[in-house]
Design an enzyme around this catalytic site. Structure first.
Site, PDB file in Angstrom:
ATOM      1  N   SER A 153       0.836  -1.190   0.000  1.00 52.92           N
ATOM      2  CA  SER A 153       0.000   0.000   0.000  1.00 52.92           C
ATOM      3  C   SER A 153       0.878   1.250   0.000  1.00 52.92           C
ATOM      4  O   SER A 153       1.841   1.353   0.763  1.00 52.92           O
ATOM      5  CB  SER A 153      -0.900  -0.020   1.241  1.00 52.92           C
ATOM      6  N   ASN A 200      -1.417   5.511   3.486  1.00 52.86           N
ATOM      7  CA  ASN A 200      -1.763   6.257   2.283  1.00 52.86           C
ATOM      8  C   ASN A 200      -3.065   7.015   2.537  1.00 52.86           C
ATOM      9  O   ASN A 200      -4.064   6.415   2.908  1.00 52.86           O
ATOM     10  CB  ASN A 200      -1.931   5.235   1.136  1.00 52.86           C
ATOM     11  N   SER A 203      -5.931   5.643  -0.146  1.00 53.00           N
ATOM     12  CA  SER A 203      -5.631   4.240  -0.442  1.00 53.00           C
ATOM     13  C   SER A 203      -6.830   3.576  -1.126  1.00 53.00           C
ATOM     14  O   SER A 203      -7.962   3.672  -0.649  1.00 53.00           O
ATOM     15  CB  SER A 203      -5.324   3.529   0.874  1.00 53.00           C
ATOM     16  N   GLY A 432      -0.350  -5.847  -3.125  1.00 53.66           N
ATOM     17  CA  GLY A 432       0.663  -6.904  -3.078  1.00 53.66           C
ATOM     18  C   GLY A 432       0.617  -7.634  -1.749  1.00 53.66           C
ATOM     19  O   GLY A 432      -0.189  -7.310  -0.856  1.00 53.66           O
TER      20      GLY A 432
HETATM   21  N1  LIG Z   1       5.233   8.296  -9.866  1.00 57.61           N
HETATM   22  C1  LIG Z   1       4.811   9.091  -8.901  1.00 57.61           C
HETATM   23  N2  LIG Z   1       5.101  10.404  -8.928  1.00 57.61           N
HETATM   24  C2  LIG Z   1       4.705  11.244  -7.951  1.00 57.61           C
HETATM   25  N3  LIG Z   1       4.021  10.836  -6.844  1.00 57.61           N
HETATM   26  C3  LIG Z   1       3.700   9.542  -6.765  1.00 57.61           C
HETATM   27  C4  LIG Z   1       4.065   8.584  -7.777  1.00 57.61           C
HETATM   28  N4  LIG Z   1       3.622   7.381  -7.403  1.00 57.61           N
HETATM   29  C5  LIG Z   1       2.979   7.565  -6.233  1.00 57.61           C
HETATM   30  N5  LIG Z   1       3.021   8.854  -5.840  1.00 57.61           N
HETATM   31  C6  LIG Z   1       2.447   9.442  -4.599  1.00 57.61           C
HETATM   32  O1  LIG Z   1       2.203   8.413  -3.659  1.00 57.61           O
HETATM   33  C7  LIG Z   1       0.825   8.372  -3.280  1.00 57.61           C
HETATM   34  C8  LIG Z   1       0.381   6.935  -3.143  1.00 57.61           C
HETATM   35  O2  LIG Z   1       0.402   6.306  -4.396  1.00 57.61           O
HETATM   36  P1  LIG Z   1      -0.753   5.306  -4.875  1.00 57.61           P
HETATM   37  O3  LIG Z   1      -2.076   5.741  -4.362  1.00 57.61           O
HETATM   38  O4  LIG Z   1      -0.592   5.098  -6.330  1.00 57.61           O
HETATM   39  O5  LIG Z   1      -0.311   4.009  -4.060  1.00 57.61           O
HETATM   40  P2  LIG Z   1      -0.962   2.560  -4.136  1.00 57.61           P
HETATM   41  O6  LIG Z   1       0.164   1.593  -4.273  1.00 57.61           O
HETATM   42  O7  LIG Z   1      -2.011   2.502  -5.196  1.00 57.61           O
HETATM   43  O8  LIG Z   1      -1.569   2.451  -2.680  1.00 57.61           O
HETATM   44  P3  LIG Z   1      -2.885   1.649  -2.157  1.00 57.61           P
HETATM   45  O9  LIG Z   1      -2.609   0.195  -2.346  1.00 57.61           O
HETATM   46  O10 LIG Z   1      -2.938   2.053  -0.711  1.00 57.61           O
HETATM   47  O11 LIG Z   1      -4.027   2.163  -2.952  1.00 57.61           O
HETATM   48  C9  LIG Z   1       0.092   9.116  -4.391  1.00 57.61           C
HETATM   49  O12 LIG Z   1      -1.063   9.732  -3.902  1.00 57.61           O
HETATM   50  C10 LIG Z   1       1.113  10.124  -4.851  1.00 57.61           C
HETATM   51  O13 LIG Z   1       1.075  11.257  -3.999  1.00 57.61           O
END
Ligand SMILES: Nc1ncnc2c1ncn2[C@@H]1O[C@H](COP(=O)(O)OP(=O)(O)OP(=O)(O)O)[C@@H](O)[C@H]1O
Length: 644
Positions: A153, A200, A203, A432
Site C-alpha cells: 500500500s 496512504n 488508499s 501486493g
Molecule cells: N510516480 C509518482 N510520482 C509522484 N508521486 C507519486 C508517484 N507514485 C505515487 N506517488 C504518490 O504516492 C501516493 C500513493 O500512491 P498510490 O495511491 O498510487 O499508491 P498505491 O500503491 O495505489 O496504494 P494503495 O494500495 O494504498 O491504494 C500518491 O497519492 C502520490 O502522492
C-alpha cells in the site's frame, strides 16, 4: 566471493552494509564495515553477497549487474532513486520506487511521444516502455495483453496504472477523449472506494482490472473496469488511525444545506461509522473534495437525480450504523431496538425506502424457511440476540454499500462504451503481499490472491520460458522455484480448505472464531504450510493461543493470522428477511441495486417480505407463520442453507 573484495552483509539493524570479511566461522562470517573500521558484526554465510566493483555506479537493467543478488539489486535501485531515476528494469519487469513528489518532465507529452513504438531497452526504464511493449505485442501477436501492477500500500500502483492508461489512450487513441473521461471518472470511483489509511491518505480499498479496448486497426475504442475485493469490513469498523470511505466525510462536510436537511446529516462525530477514526485530516480537504467530486459527477454525465440517489443511500447507511439494540427483557431471549435509536431507524427506513416497522422486525428477528421434516416451506421467525442483531445491521450496511459501489463502477463504465473490440490491454492494480504485526482476514484474502498471482507468474514466466529455452536448445541453467499449489489448496480446497471451513463455521448455530481455528488446525495437523502461532520466530505471535490464530507459510514468507473476527468478517450474507426487504424497497434506486440478488434474480414466485405476517414480538420458540414456498425457491432465497 574474492579475497579482500567488498561484500554486502545484512546488518542486524541497518539493511545491507558494505564491508569486508575478516573471519570465517562455521555458519557465519565476521564482517568489518567499510565505514566503521575496527568494528565487526556477524552475518549468516548464505546472506552475504559479493558487491559490484563500483557501488556508486548504476545500471538501467538489473540483469546487467556483474553480480545479481538481493543486495546489489537493492543498491542499484537506491543509487538510481537518489538521482530521480525511479524506474529500473529486471529484463521485461519494471521496478518503480515512489518518489513522493512530482516529476512532471518524467510524464510529459514529449516523454510519451519519445516512447511510442520503441523497443524495450532502447530508452531508459519507464512505465511507458512497458505500456508500449504491451501495445506492440498485442498488435503483432493479435492477442490481448495484461500488465500486473503489484506492491504494498502506498507504493504507487494506482499512479502507475493511471500513467499506463494515459500513455495508451493518448498514443493510440482516435482523437476521442477516452483518457480524459477515465481521468474524470476517477474521483467518483475514489470517493466510494478509497479511504485514508496509515500508509496512504488515498488508499484504494479494492482491486481493479482496467481494460483498454482496441479495434481491428489497433486504435482505442473504449474501456472497461472490473473491481475485486472491496474492503467491506471498513464500512462498519475502522482502526483508530484510519477512516471510512471518503464519501461519508465529504457528504457530511460539503453537502449543501437542503441536502443536509433532506438526508438528516450532521457532523461526522454523531455517526458510529465515522467517529472511530480521525474525523479530520490536515492533508484532506473534505469540503473541497466534495465540490471536486460533484464537478466530476457532472462532467461524466450524472444528473441531479442520480447524484441524489447515491447520496441518499450513503446517508441511509450512516443512519443504519446508529441503530443500537438491547435485550428484550422478556422470556423471548431476543432483543429490541433502543429508544435512543428510534430516530436513526426512522431516518434509515425513510432514506432506503423501507417501512420502519418492517426494518425493525427484520433487524431483530430472522425469517427462515424449513427445507425438511414437517411442512416443507414453512416460514419461521427466530428472535435475534443483541449480538446477532448487531451482525444483521452490519451485514445490511455492507450489502447496501457494496451494491452501491458496484453501481458506481457500472456507471463509470458507461463513460467509455464500445460496440465491439478486437483486443484489449488490461492493467491489474491489486494490493501486493501484506505482512504486518497483526494480520487479519483482509491480509488473508490479499495474500491468497497473491499466491494465485505468484502461481500464474511461476507458470508463465518461469516454467514456460524454461520450456522454450529447452525446445530451442539453449543451454540455460535451470531455475528452480517452489510450486505453491499446496498453499493454494490449503486455502481453497473443497471441504478442507480454510475458506470452506470458514463458510461451514458461519452455517453453525453458534459460530465462533475459536472453533473455526481449532478445525483448521485439526484438519491440517501435519501440513507443511500451516502451523500454530507459538512456532513463530516473532515473540509477538508466540503469545497468540493455538485457537486464536495460525501461521501460513506463503511463497513470500510466513504470516501469522489472528483469527478474531474472521467469522464476522466472512459473514456478509444477509439473512433472508433483510435481503427480501431491501429488494422490495419502495425506492426504485435501492430496489435496482438489489435486482440481481439471489433472492430476486429470475424466480417467478419470489419469497416476498409482504408475505410475512407482522405480528407481536416473537416468542422464544420459532413459530410457523405461513406455508408458501417450494424447495427450489428456498435455494434461491438463502445463500447459506440453514436446516431447521
Ligand atoms: N510516480 C509518482 N510520482 C509522484 N508521486 C507519486 C508517484 N507514485 C505515487 N506517488 C504518490 O504516492 C501516493 C500513493 O500512491 P498510490 O495511491 O498510487 O499508491 P498505491 O500503491 O495505489 O496504494 P494503495 O494500495 O494504498 O491504494 C500518491 O497519492 C502520490 O502522492
Amino acid at each position: 566471493m574474492e579475497d579482500g573484495k567488498p561484500v554486502w552483509a545484512p546488518h542486524p539493524a541497518d539493511g545491507f552494509q558494505l564491508g569486508t570479511i575478516v573471519d570465517i566461522g562455521a555458519d557465519s562470517l565476521s564482517i568489518e564495515p567499510l565505514k566503521q573500521k575496527g568494528k565487526t558484526f556477524l552475518a549468516p554465510v548464505n546472506q552475504v553477497f559479493p558487491a559490484e566493483d563500483d557501488v556508486n555506479k548504476h545500471v538501467e537493467d538489473n540483469c546487467s549487474l556483474m553480480y545479481l543478488n538481493e543486495a546489489t539489486l537493492l543498491n542499484n535501485v537506491r543509487v538510481r532513486y537518489s538521482k530521480d531515476k525511479i524506474y529500473t528494469f529486471v529484463a521485461n519487469i519494471l521496478i518503480a520506487v515512489n518518489p513522493y513528489y512530482d516529476l512532471p518532465k518524467l510524464y510529459s507529452p514529449e516523454t510519451i511521444s519519445k516512447y511510442r513504438g520503441r523497443s524495450l531497452g532502447t530508452l531508459p526504464p519507464h512505465v511507458y516502455a512497458i505500456a508500449d511493449k504491451a501495445y506492440r505485442d498485442m498488435k503483432v501477436l493479435k492477442m490481448s495483453q495484461s500488465i500486473i501492477v503489484s506492491g504494498e500500500s502506498g507504493a504507487g500502483k494506482t499512479e502507475n496504472t493511471k500513467f499506463v492508461l494515459r500513455y495508451l489512450t493518448s498514443s493510440y487513441g482516435t482523437g476521442q477523449d477516452i483518457d480524459e473521461r477515465i481521468v474524470e471518472a476517477n474521483p467518483l470511483l475514489e470517493a466510494f472506494g478509497n479511504a485514508k489509511t496509515v500508509r496512504n491518505n488515498n488508499s484504494s480499498r479494492f482491486g481493479k482490472f482496467v481494460e483498454i479496448h482496441f479495434n481491428e486497426k489497433n486504435a482505442v475504442v473504449g474501456g472497461f473496469v472490473s473491481h475485486y475485493l472491496l474492503e467491506k469490513s471498513r464500512i462498519c469498523r475502522q482502526s483508530k488511525e484510519e477512516r471510512n470511505y471518503h464519501i461519508f466525510y465529504r457528504l457530511c462536510a460539503g453537502a449543501p444545506e437542503p441536502i443536509r436537511q433532506k438526508f438528516h446529516l450532521s457532523s461526522p462525530d454523531t455517526f458510529r461509522h465515522m467517529k472511530a477514526g480521525p474525523l479530520k485530516d490536515p492533508l484532506l480537504d473534505d469540503h473541497g473534495d466534495f465540490n471536486r467530486m460533484s464537478g466530476a459527477m457532472k462532467k461524466i454525465g450524472l444528473d441531479d437525480t442520480e447524484k441524489l440517489d447515491l447520496f441518499r443511500v450513503v446517508a441511509g447507511v450512516l443512519h443504519l450504523g446508529n441503530v443500537d439494540f438491547e435485550e428484550a427483557g422478556s422470556t423471548s431471549g431476543g432483543c429490541t431496538i433502543k429508544n435512543q435509536s428510534s430516530q436513526a431507524l426512522e431516518h434509515c427506513a425513510e432514506l432506503l425506502g423501507l417501512e420502519e416497522e418492517d426494518l425493525r422486525v427484520s433487524l431483530t428477528s430472522r425469517v427462515m424457511l424449513t427445507t425438511a421434516g414437517g411442512a416443507k416451506g414453512t416460514v419461521i421467525k427466530v428472535p435475534l440476540k443483541v449480538e446477532q442483531a448487531n451482525n444483521a445491521r452490519d451485514a445490511l450496511a455492507k450489502a447496501v454499500y457494496s451494491r452501491l459501489f458496484d453501481h458506481v463502477v457500472t456507471r463509470v463504465n458507461q463513460c467509455f462504451p464500445f460496440d465491439s473490440s478486437a483486443n484489449f490491454i488490461g492493467v491489474l492494480d491489486i494490493a501486493g503481499f501484506e505482512y504486518f504485526e497483526h494480520n487479519s482476514f483482509e491480509q488473508f484474502c490479499i495474500n491468497y490472491c497473491n499466491e494465485k498471482l505468484q502461481q500464474f507468474f511461476n507458470e508463465r514466466i518461469l516454467k514456460e520460458e524454461q520450456e522454450l529455452y529447452q525446445r530451442e536448445g539453449l543451454g540455460v541453467n535451470e531455475v528452480h522455484y517452489v510450486d505453491n499449489q499446496d498453499c493454494i489448496d490449503l486455502v481453497e480446497a473443497k471441504m478442507v480448505g480454510v475458506l470452506d471451513i470458514l463458510d461451514e463455521e458461519n452455517r453453525l448455530p453458534q459460530p465462533s472464531d475459536q472453533h473455526f481455528t481449532d478445525t483448521v488446525h485439526n484438519k491440517h495437523k501435519n501440513h507443511f504450510r500451516l502451523t500454530v502461532p507459538r512456532k513463530s520466530k516473532l515473540s509477538v505471535h508466540r503469545n497468540v493461543r493455538d485457537d486464536e490464530g495460525f501461521i501460513i507459510r506463503h511463497f513470500a514468507g510466513a504470516v501469522c493470522y489472528e483469527t478474531t473476527k474472521f467469522v464476522e468478517k466472512n459473514n456478509d450474507a444477509l439473512h433472508m428477511s433483510l435481503e427480501c426487504l431491501v429488494s422490495e424497497s419502495k425506492d426504485r434506486f435501492v430496489r435496482e441495486l438489489f435486482e440481481n440478488s439471489n433472492n430476486s434474480r429470475d424466480g417467478k414466485q419470489k419469497f416476498r417480505w409482504s408475505q410475512i405476517e407482522k405480528d407481536p414480538p416473537p416468542p422464544p420458540i420459532p413459530i410457523p407463520i405461513s406455508l408458501f414456498s417450494t424447495e427450489k425457491q428456498i435455494n434461491k432465497c438463502t445463500r447459506r442453507p440453514f436446516l431447521f
